[in-house]
Scaffold this motif. Structure first.
Motif, PDB file in Angstrom:
ATOM      1  N   TYR A  13       0.848  -1.190   0.000  1.00  0.00           N
ATOM      2  CA  TYR A  13       0.000   0.000   0.000  1.00  0.00           C
ATOM      3  C   TYR A  13       0.881   1.237   0.000  1.00  0.00           C
ATOM      4  CZ  TYR A  13      -4.601  -2.025   0.557  1.00  0.00           C
ATOM      5  OH  TYR A  13      -5.780  -2.677   0.309  1.00  0.00           O
ATOM      6  N   GLU A  29      -4.556   3.625   3.533  1.00  0.00           N
ATOM      7  CA  GLU A  29      -4.820   2.488   4.428  1.00  0.00           C
ATOM      8  C   GLU A  29      -5.890   2.838   5.465  1.00  0.00           C
ATOM      9  OE1 GLU A  29      -0.367   2.419   3.441  1.00  0.00           O
ATOM     10  OE2 GLU A  29      -1.877   3.927   3.893  1.00  0.00           O
ATOM     11  N   ALA A  57      -7.651   3.982  -2.236  1.00  0.00           N
ATOM     12  CA  ALA A  57      -6.250   3.804  -1.815  1.00  0.00           C
ATOM     13  C   ALA A  57      -5.399   3.681  -3.070  1.00  0.00           C
ATOM     14  CB  ALA A  57      -6.104   2.551  -0.960  1.00  0.00           C
ATOM     15  N   ILE A  88      -2.149   1.529  -4.483  1.00  0.00           N
ATOM     16  CA  ILE A  88      -1.424   0.289  -4.179  1.00  0.00           C
ATOM     17  C   ILE A  88      -0.498   0.000  -5.350  1.00  0.00           C
ATOM     18  CG2 ILE A  88      -1.748  -2.090  -3.336  1.00  0.00           C
ATOM     19  CD1 ILE A  88      -4.804  -1.424  -3.232  1.00  0.00           C
TER      20      ILE A  88
END
Length: 367
Positions: A17, A21, A31, A33
């Motif tokens: 990540y 988070e 998010a 990633i």
């Protein structure tokens, strides 16, 4: 064994990540990633009578349990075999729905996501093992899947074991590269699983789900530092979940600020502007510190604080990665920076640099 032996092999990369988070666990929150060039490999070979599931890494697997009254309750969410079995179950459900005859086979898992002596780096091995198993079995049974269906099959399999988490790590293992991931409504999925067959469920648009592949600015370099101490994501996510009801206002503020932060960071990727990405990495770190303060969950342990402080001295923007509590930290830094002295400082402070690079995946469809 007589005749031609068909060995099918599939790989899925690990992930880290970058930002977003905890907030990403809530429906529709984003998010960022990244997939990395360390892999779980799953091979499937047809067998005449007796099948097997073998993994070099997991021979000495630990089981964790807690007490519920007089009952021993096992927490299997960190046990990779449960993800493998769930991946088999879901993929074979899909195979049966398409009138495939189920076979007997040897399934072998090989993982680079933990160190040789079994230490966990926090690269999402449970997601990668799920994706690799589903991918290999889809090929074995000649099931028609694109990345979208592969994600959904693996997400169902993973969710039925873990029961929490955003499933963003599944998306990273399926799509590769840098991705912006908005989590879908898991409650909706649990309800639909009771009512719909798999082919129908795979065709539907899942509420809130959005996966966008991003291109990193050309001068952006990703560095990864490892603390040497593992953390259990599912346990940390559980702890923060307990705080939600008690600290509703602070938690909602955290969610809203996280959403805005990640959106600005995505814009930074669209504009190929490393400065915007770095600014938002620093802001996301501050948001996670606030979450840590009001939840009482240690997200940034002292080693990772030290890692971040050292990186900042060299113009890097740094933070914890994933649930925190241990595992890895990430640094976004300009490619032209001389890093020799920075890595010396890391070593002195017992931070190991993981020499990993971003792994891209070509889109593929198995018909």
């Amino acid at each position: 064994m007589k005749g031609h032996v068909l060995l099918i092999t599939a790989q899925a990369p690990g992930k880290l990540y970058i930002a977003g988070e905890y907030a990403v666990v809530e429906n529709g929150y984003p998010a960022i990633i990244v997939a990395l060039n360390q892999f779980v490999t799953c091979s499937v070979e047809k067998s005449a009578d007796v099948g097997s599931i073998v993994s070099r890494q997991y021979n000495e697997n630990s089981l964790y349990w807690r007490r519920n009254g007089d009952e021993m309750v096992f927490d299997n969410r960190d046990n990779p075999f449960h993800y493998i079995l769930s991946a088999i179950k879901i993929t074979e459900q899909y195979a049966r729905s398409l009138d495939r005859k189920l076979q007997v086979y040897h399934l072998r898992i090989d993982s680079e996501l933990d160190s040789a002596d079994g230490k966990k780096y926090g690269l999402g091995s449970s997601a990668a093992v799920t994706v690799a198993t589903v991918k290999a079995l889809c090929e074995f049974y000649h099931l028609p899947v694109d990345q979208n269906k592969l994600f959904k099959l693996a997400a169902i399999a993973h969710f039925e074991v873990q029961g929490n988490g955003s499933l963003g790590d599944i998306a990273a293992s399926v799509y590769g590269g840098w991705i912006a991931y908005h989590s879908f409504d898991r409650q909706w999925l649990a309800e639909q699983r009771q009512q719909l067959d798999l082919p129908k469920l795979l065709e539907l648009q899942w509420p809130g789900l959005n996966i966008e592949q991003l291109t990193a600015p050309s001068n952006l370099q990703l560095l990864i530092g490892w603390t040497g101490s593992p953390a259990s994501t599912s346990t940390l996510v559980d702890k923060v979940a307990l705080v939600k009801a008690r600290e509703q206002r602070e938690y909602q503020t955290f969610l809203n600020e996280s959403r805005k932060c990640i959106q600005r960071m995505i814009d930074g990727f669209h504009q190929a502007n490393i400065n915007i990405v770095q600014t938002e990495i620093r802001y996301n770190r501050e948001l996670l510190k606030k979450l840590s303060n009001f939840s009482g969950v240690t997200i940034e342990p002292p080693t990772l604080t030290k890692m971040c402080e050292i990186a900042e001295q060299f113009g890097g923007a740094a933070k914890t990665s994933g649930a925190g509590g241990g595992d890895c930290g990430i640094v976004i830094i300009d490619r032209k920076t001389d890093l020799t002295y920075m890595f010396e400082q890391w070593t002195k402070n017992k931070i190991e640099r993981l020499r990993l690079t971003v792994h891209m995946i070509k889109q593929s469809v198995t018909e």
